[in-house]
Motif scaffolding. Sequence first.
Motif, PDB file in Angstrom:
ATOM      1  N   GLU A  77      78.658  21.237 -79.701  1.00 20.56           N
ATOM      2  CA  GLU A  77      78.008  21.562 -78.272  1.00 20.56           C
ATOM      3  C   GLU A  77      78.493  22.780 -77.618  1.00 20.56           C
ATOM      4  O   GLU A  77      77.723  23.353 -77.034  1.00 20.56           O
TER       5      GLU A  77
ATOM      6  N   ASN B 284      77.693  28.792 -79.706  1.00 23.72           N
ATOM      7  CA  ASN B 284      76.413  29.377 -79.209  1.00 23.72           C
ATOM      8  C   ASN B 284      76.558  30.742 -80.023  1.00 23.72           C
ATOM      9  O   ASN B 284      77.060  31.884 -79.178  1.00 23.72           O
TER      10      ASN B 284
ATOM     11  N   SER C 224      71.096  23.578 -72.886  1.00 21.65           N
ATOM     12  CA  SER C 224      71.906  22.669 -73.623  1.00 21.65           C
ATOM     13  C   SER C 224      72.785  21.534 -72.491  1.00 21.65           C
ATOM     14  O   SER C 224      73.946  21.697 -72.874  1.00 21.65           O
TER      15      SER C 224
ATOM     16  N   LYS D 160      78.064  25.131 -73.029  1.00 17.04           N
ATOM     17  CA  LYS D 160      78.017  26.337 -73.487  1.00 17.04           C
ATOM     18  C   LYS D 160      78.566  27.428 -72.607  1.00 17.04           C
ATOM     19  O   LYS D 160      78.897  27.216 -71.496  1.00 17.04           O
TER      20      LYS D 160
END
Lengths: 311, 311, 311, 311
Positions: free
Chosen positions: C43, C46, D156, D182
């Motif tokens: 999650e 990135n 996200s 993120k």
Amino acid sequence: MKLYNKEKYNDLGLDTKAPSSGYRALNKDGTFNVHKENVSFFEGMNIFYSLVSMSWLQFLLVLALGYFTINLVFASLYLLIGTEHLTGIYGTTKLDQFIEAFFFSAQTITTLGYGQIAPLNLAANIVAASESLLGLLLFALATGLMYGRFSKPVASIKYSSIAVIAPYKEINGFMFRVVNPKKNQLLEVEVNVNLSLKRANSDLRDFYSLELERSKVVFFPTMWTIVHPVSSESPIYGFNQQILIEKEAEFIVVIKAFDESFSQSVYSRSSYKANEIKWGAKFTYLAKRDDTGLSIDVGRIDDTFEIDLNQ
Amino acid sequence: MKLYNKEKYNDLGLDTKAPSSGYRALNKDGTFNVHKENVSFFEGMNIFYSLVSMSWLQFLLVLALGYFTINLVFASLYLLIGTEHLTGIYGTTKLDQFIEAFFFSAQTITTLGYGQIAPLNLAANIVAASESLLGLLLFALATGLMYGRFSKPVASIKYSSIAVIAPYKEINGFMFRVVNPKKNQLLEVEVNVNLSLKRANSDLRDFYSLELERSKVVFFPTMWTIVHPVSSESPIYGFNQQILIEKEAEFIVVIKAFDESFSQSVYSRSSYKANEIKWGAKFTYLAKRDDTGLSIDVGRIDDTFEIDLNQ
Amino acid sequence: MKLYNKEKYNDLGLDTKAPSSGYRALNKDGTFNVHKENVSFFEGMNIFYSLVSMSWLQFLLVLALGYFTINLVFASLYLLIGTEHLTGIYGTTKLDQFIEAFFFSAQTITTLGYGQIAPLNLAANIVAASESLLGLLLFALATGLMYGRFSKPVASIKYSSIAVIAPYKEINGFMFRVVNPKKNQLLEVEVNVNLSLKRANSDLRDFYSLELERSKVVFFPTMWTIVHPVSSESPIYGFNQQILIEKEAEFIVVIKAFDESFSQSVYSRSSYKANEIKWGAKFTYLAKRDDTGLSIDVGRIDDTFEIDLNQ
Amino acid sequence: MKLYNKEKYNDLGLDTKAPSSGYRALNKDGTFNVHKENVSFFEGMNIFYSLVSMSWLQFLLVLALGYFTINLVFASLYLLIGTEHLTGIYGTTKLDQFIEAFFFSAQTITTLGYGQIAPLNLAANIVAASESLLGLLLFALATGLMYGRFSKPVASIKYSSIAVIAPYKEINGFMFRVVNPKKNQLLEVEVNVNLSLKRANSDLRDFYSLELERSKVVFFPTMWTIVHPVSSESPIYGFNQQILIEKEAEFIVVIKAFDESFSQSVYSRSSYKANEIKWGAKFTYLAKRDDTGLSIDVGRIDDTFEIDLNQ
């Protein structure tokens, strides 16, 4: 009770102090006459922007020079290590060896790697391996720059080099015209025209937002004449060319559009000073019928004919 | 007192003069019937846009031709320098040497560099080093073009090839339908429909913005029938097919949407001329239930059935 | 009847609970003092964002380390296969062979391919062919990252390091100033200033949106002093420095602009705490006339002089 | 007189016919339960979108398979020409020759070019030169795809897997919460919640836009609980869990935000069906003070505790 009034600003963010007689806030190509001093190196630095904005000639010169310099540096490194640690170097003088090392470097950094020259010992191998990685990264950078240069949004709107004061309905109008000479379509085109006038006996300028006959079009396939009707409410109502020159009038044009090709908003700016305005002239209508539709003669964008103004 | 009235423009920026009988302002594929003449070479030039917009076949041909030409040029250079300054050239005739130089050039510009042919003297090395740099830059350019071609925003909306006049509530409606055949989602889809009608005994056209039952949807996963209710306020109220044809009616559709895949605003345009409208027909409802949800038969977007119109 | 009132929120999305004395919601560089825990690996991951946001030094280290590691791995693979299946490996000890295999790997992954070392048997060929494909893909990735790093939108607005309370018309004003030190133009610059004040004897904070003399400019070529007039309607009306410190005042600034260079919207954030405000000081006017227009001394953005406040 | 009323649409563009019992218009991951049939190959084709949207595993498989296939094809071509026209092929059986040609092809298409194998005659040279150009173009494509995959906008946002009905002021509220796991900042976050309810004894659904306590935040560094107050004006006023299930309630959430990292607008969608709503539960407050500011425990986003509802 309010102690202050929120004023309407029409100066667009330009300084309201007129710095000197004959000052032009916005150049015809849309750049500003403002310079920034004492910007620290890192703050002002914008390598990508510079490399993407410079002319193609400059850009290619920078690349060629960079390529030459890097090869000089690496050739020196190979010489330092000793060219006996490279196979296929046959030069006997230092200069010949340097030249061979130089081209070996060129073959390495471009990842060409003919192989007639190749590194033999550890040091030469380390330098060559580093150089080829550097080559790939520099080339990655060049790729990004190429794409950046090409996809950079440019509103290539062409302005008539002069504006005119022409009859408009029962009154007169301040008019100029614009066309998009490129093949990519501009959509949702919005125009704003502001006027700056110097106050008498003062170093301050006043800015006025001008009412337009029409300030937006959805499509922009043809030529568009932008009209500010000089009604009694216009800040230039009753003016003549002489007054505009005395007041150092500057008509500031901002056009915003959506460029369909790359889905980008683009801005275009230009300006007209008092001496770039023809009084008593009207733009020639340029659209003609042809076999398949309309034909616009872009080369005649400045064509005008004389006409009597309304009083 | 105001001497002029700010008028509402519905012409979208299209010329209000109808250039000739049967003129279509907007083609079905969204291009305009306008040609620009006397655009100077540099003003009109838009290499990136051209290379990104041409068909894949054209693009690949341009690349192949460019590759061939560049190798011809460099092969000539190597021949000029003398192929004795390249190792591994065995050809005895000029032609054989040229062919070998040609493929050496190909190996150099692609940075392939097998090495069975390699430059020996200074001149050959300079040309080869320049060629490999040129190769990298051209390839950087090709990379940018590839990305530009693929990521170019396209609103691939499919329109029903005909519009219909069908009963709508107690009145009738002008209807057409649209669907997004691609897998990428379009969001915030807005539609505008404008109508151009030629004035009797005049070469002027009037433009009308048409009221729509609904002009925006947030999601667009299914087929959408866009409806202009022909109420007494509609500019085509009381018209029949004959009148539309006489007035050279053109319904101009502009759709704006947000393409979620690449976070881009996209526009789609199309038009319906009077002869592309079926009177007394209604679109067939195409959504069917299946195991997991709705199923839309895109291939039947033009399916209609006959129906009596309301009076 | 409505059972609830839709309240106006000025907290911008920040928590209204003040977590501890001296807490600063927004740092001067625009980052937030919020940490997220227990974000699952996938999650929170990135990669692209991390690689694009890290400093150039970190980025180059990551690349160099990655290059080194990959070559270690492939060198081990070639050793495992046996260096007798590579031509041109002359090392007799395992270490020498490993070093030669390492540089062969480097020549392969960069697609340099000198050829003095080359794979002979099937296994070595499979590994080499895979490695060169991997090399191309990693390089494709590096190209994307390079472009991403350079074209990343950054609103490089420079804030005066202090704000001042200075006379403004007949009252006083809270003022700070901003400038764009870069050469790329920012357009349509909008500013919002919100104030957070801690409630007495509570861990809650109240947020206020501050009225500004002017909250938007179209152009931003010069320095801009942003003014909140402290009228009787201001939440800090009648306050002095001591009260601001007690209430842990934090002025939160958000600037939104359009960066013309890359057609991107950019945001800039900063904040002023009570101890970063000078009372009874005014910013020095920095624009000077020079030959071609205005000259702004960016280095003196913090210059102030003392002045008596209005009562 | 108007014969029709312009109605307000809350269906977001979803079909108002409920296709079957238990139908869910929007999946939790934001995809739609709509399938399009009979899309012609070219209309539906969207290669770039497919290659950019597929999982990394699929993408790498496609690349590896493509690489393998192309080398098979070119190896066959070299065999067809005759491997005697390549230097350095030592295989005596057809299979050995094919394998050697296969790896020569791999060295050519990656522009690796060791050179221990090299083309000799015209035909082999033509194929090799074409292959290296093809290799560069395919690699250019891969570079674009890599960049496209990484820079693809993704909102996200993480949703609580359940929604709750909890006390809110003197009434109750429908609540769920969202967080951005993120590190990239989302700004100007807007949320819309719509509710679909099936009509009794009908296959039609009604859509309602729900009033929210707050529908927009400027910053989004923490967790945000989105609240629909169930006032007497709410379409679910007086409902209980049973009624929601009977009416096949579906709460459709659309979140729009600006992703600061790449200056892109991003959308996120999700939905809550009646059985994903807990009645009489409230979300646990998760922000804690730590040394430098706030700490949010993202892993506990679904944490609730039981609580009595207001009547």
